[in-house]
Design an enzyme around this catalytic site. Structure first.
Site, PDB file in Angstrom:
ATOM      1  N   LYS A  14       0.828  -1.217   0.000  1.00  0.00           N
ATOM      2  CA  LYS A  14       0.000   0.000   0.000  1.00  0.00           C
ATOM      3  C   LYS A  14       0.855   1.257   0.000  1.00  0.00           C
ATOM      4  CE  LYS A  14      -3.874  -2.414   0.551  1.00  0.00           C
ATOM      5  NZ  LYS A  14      -5.006  -2.460  -0.376  1.00  0.00           N
ATOM      6  N   LYS A  74       0.358   4.713  -5.011  1.00  0.00           N
ATOM      7  CA  LYS A  74       0.901   3.379  -5.319  1.00  0.00           C
ATOM      8  C   LYS A  74       1.441   3.354  -6.753  1.00  0.00           C
ATOM      9  CE  LYS A  74      -2.862   1.813  -2.513  1.00  0.00           C
ATOM     10  NZ  LYS A  74      -4.282   1.452  -2.669  1.00  0.00           N
ATOM     11  N   GLU A 165      -7.366  -3.054  -9.727  1.00  0.00           N
ATOM     12  CA  GLU A 165      -8.532  -2.921 -10.615  1.00  0.00           C
ATOM     13  C   GLU A 165      -9.126  -1.527 -10.446  1.00  0.00           C
ATOM     14  OE1 GLU A 165     -11.008  -6.217  -9.364  1.00  0.00           O
ATOM     15  OE2 GLU A 165     -10.649  -7.279 -11.236  1.00  0.00           O
TER      16      GLU A 165
HETATM   17  C1  FMN Z   1      -7.506  -8.259  -9.497  1.00  0.00           C
HETATM   18  C2  FMN Z   1      -7.187  -7.533  -8.223  1.00  0.00           C
HETATM   19  C3  FMN Z   1      -7.501  -6.187  -8.101  1.00  0.00           C
HETATM   20  C4  FMN Z   1      -7.150  -5.475  -6.947  1.00  0.00           C
HETATM   21  N1  FMN Z   1      -7.354  -4.115  -6.894  1.00  0.00           N
HETATM   22  C5  FMN Z   1      -6.804  -3.414  -5.867  1.00  0.00           C
HETATM   23  C6  FMN Z   1      -6.783  -1.980  -5.889  1.00  0.00           C
HETATM   24  O1  FMN Z   1      -7.287  -1.323  -6.803  1.00  0.00           O
HETATM   25  N2  FMN Z   1      -6.148  -1.333  -4.868  1.00  0.00           N
HETATM   26  C7  FMN Z   1      -5.567  -2.010  -3.827  1.00  0.00           C
HETATM   27  O2  FMN Z   1      -4.992  -1.365  -2.931  1.00  0.00           O
HETATM   28  N3  FMN Z   1      -5.606  -3.358  -3.766  1.00  0.00           N
HETATM   29  C8  FMN Z   1      -6.173  -4.084  -4.764  1.00  0.00           C
HETATM   30  N4  FMN Z   1      -6.161  -5.460  -4.742  1.00  0.00           N
HETATM   31  C9  FMN Z   1      -5.550  -6.156  -3.596  1.00  0.00           C
HETATM   32  C10 FMN Z   1      -6.500  -7.102  -2.849  1.00  0.00           C
HETATM   33  O3  FMN Z   1      -7.313  -6.380  -1.983  1.00  0.00           O
HETATM   34  C11 FMN Z   1      -5.631  -8.132  -2.112  1.00  0.00           C
HETATM   35  O4  FMN Z   1      -4.976  -8.943  -3.081  1.00  0.00           O
HETATM   36  C12 FMN Z   1      -6.431  -9.037  -1.176  1.00  0.00           C
HETATM   37  O5  FMN Z   1      -6.984  -8.301  -0.114  1.00  0.00           O
HETATM   38  C13 FMN Z   1      -5.544 -10.147  -0.599  1.00  0.00           C
HETATM   39  O6  FMN Z   1      -4.457  -9.605   0.115  1.00  0.00           O
HETATM   40  P1  FMN Z   1      -2.931  -9.831  -0.265  1.00  0.00           P
HETATM   41  O7  FMN Z   1      -2.741  -9.483  -1.737  1.00  0.00           O
HETATM   42  O8  FMN Z   1      -2.185  -8.859   0.617  1.00  0.00           O
HETATM   43  O9  FMN Z   1      -2.579 -11.260   0.002  1.00  0.00           O
HETATM   44  C14 FMN Z   1      -6.537  -6.175  -5.868  1.00  0.00           C
HETATM   45  C15 FMN Z   1      -6.251  -7.538  -6.008  1.00  0.00           C
HETATM   46  C16 FMN Z   1      -6.544  -8.208  -7.159  1.00  0.00           C
HETATM   47  C17 FMN Z   1      -6.158  -9.662  -7.274  1.00  0.00           C
END
Ligand code: FMN
Length: 219
Positions: A14, A74, A165
């Site tokens: 983050k 980010k 996303e």
């Molecule tokens: C396809 C996808 C889109 C995501 N979009 C965002 C986003 O726009 N901003 C963000 O801070 N996290 C985003 N995330 C992070 C997810 O919230 C995160 O992968 C999930 O909570 C699991 O946590 P971890 O990745 O720390 O294991 C996204 C994750 C994925 C896989």
């Protein structure tokens, strides 16, 4: 790091340390990860915009304005940002291009095998284009598969990442002229090294997943 350690320690960054850059060697590995991802019938319906300069990241940040402002730091503080784009259509010319590329790689001992491959590509793509009418959705699935293996791959290189996303795909399509080129943007992934103060780092905030008992049926 072994696979278990990589899986458990990777997390969505983050906050980045803006002073840290990714080495050229690692960026070459990053590009190889993107290129080597599997896809159905080897369709590879993707294009990647890679921003490593301040100017490039500023252009990428045009997709994190307004509602998506929470993702802006980010993008601007990461060492690199990859924009995953998907084809908006596929036709016989493209299928031929895929078959010719396989041919050049030396995969077809003779013309019959090449034609068989081309027929399979057309058949599968045809099912999605005409029967299921979800060609673009199907191609997006292939890009998401790439994103999944990319997230694990960059973690194994010791890089932090943020899949997003939460981006304005229309603004990014306009910024990079993607629609005119037959593509549209899907997801951005920032790469780099997390800041010490990143609240989401695993030494500050534990990861959360549903328990095994809920997600597996053992037979
Ligand atoms: C396809 C996808 C889109 C995501 N979009 C965002 C986003 O726009 N901003 C963000 O801070 N996290 C985003 N995330 C992070 C997810 O919230 C995160 O992968 C999930 O909570 C699991 O946590 P971890 O990745 O720390 O294991 C996204 C994750 C994925 C896989």
């Amino acid at each position: 790091m072994n696979l278990k350690e990589t899986l458990n320690s990777r997390y969505t960054t983050k906050e980045y340390d803006a002073s840290k850059k990714i080495s050229d060697t690692d960026m070459a590995e990053v590009k190889n990860l993107l290129r080597m991802s599997p896809s159905s019938v080897n369709l590879q319906p993707w294009h990647f915009i890679v921003a490593e300069t301040t100017e490039g990241k500023a252009r990428m940040a045009k997709g994190t304005q307004g509602f998506f402002h929470f993702n802006e730091p980010k993008v601007t503080n990461a060492a690199a940002v990859v924009l995953f784009c998907v084809k908006t259509d596929a036709d016989d010319t493209y299928y031929q291009h895929i078959a010719d590329t396989e041919d050049k790689a030396g995969r077809f001992p003779n013309e019959d095998i090449k034609n068989g491959f081309l027929g399979a590509v057309k058949a599968f793509a045809g099912i999605h284009k005409y029967d299921l009418k979800d060609l673009q959705h199907w191609m997006e699935k292939q890009v998401y598969l790439n994103i999944g293996s990319f997230l694990l791959g960059v973690a194994s290189l010791g890089l932090d990442a943020t899949p997003m996303e939460g981006i304005d795909v229309k603004a990014l399509d306009e910024e990079f002229g993607l629609r005119e080129k037959g593509f549209t943007s899907l997801v951005a992934v920032s790469l780099g090294y997390h800041a010490e103060s990143d609240f989401n780092a695993t030494d500050k905030t534990p990861k959360s997943r549903l328990p095994e008992s809920e997600i597996f049926t053992q037979i």
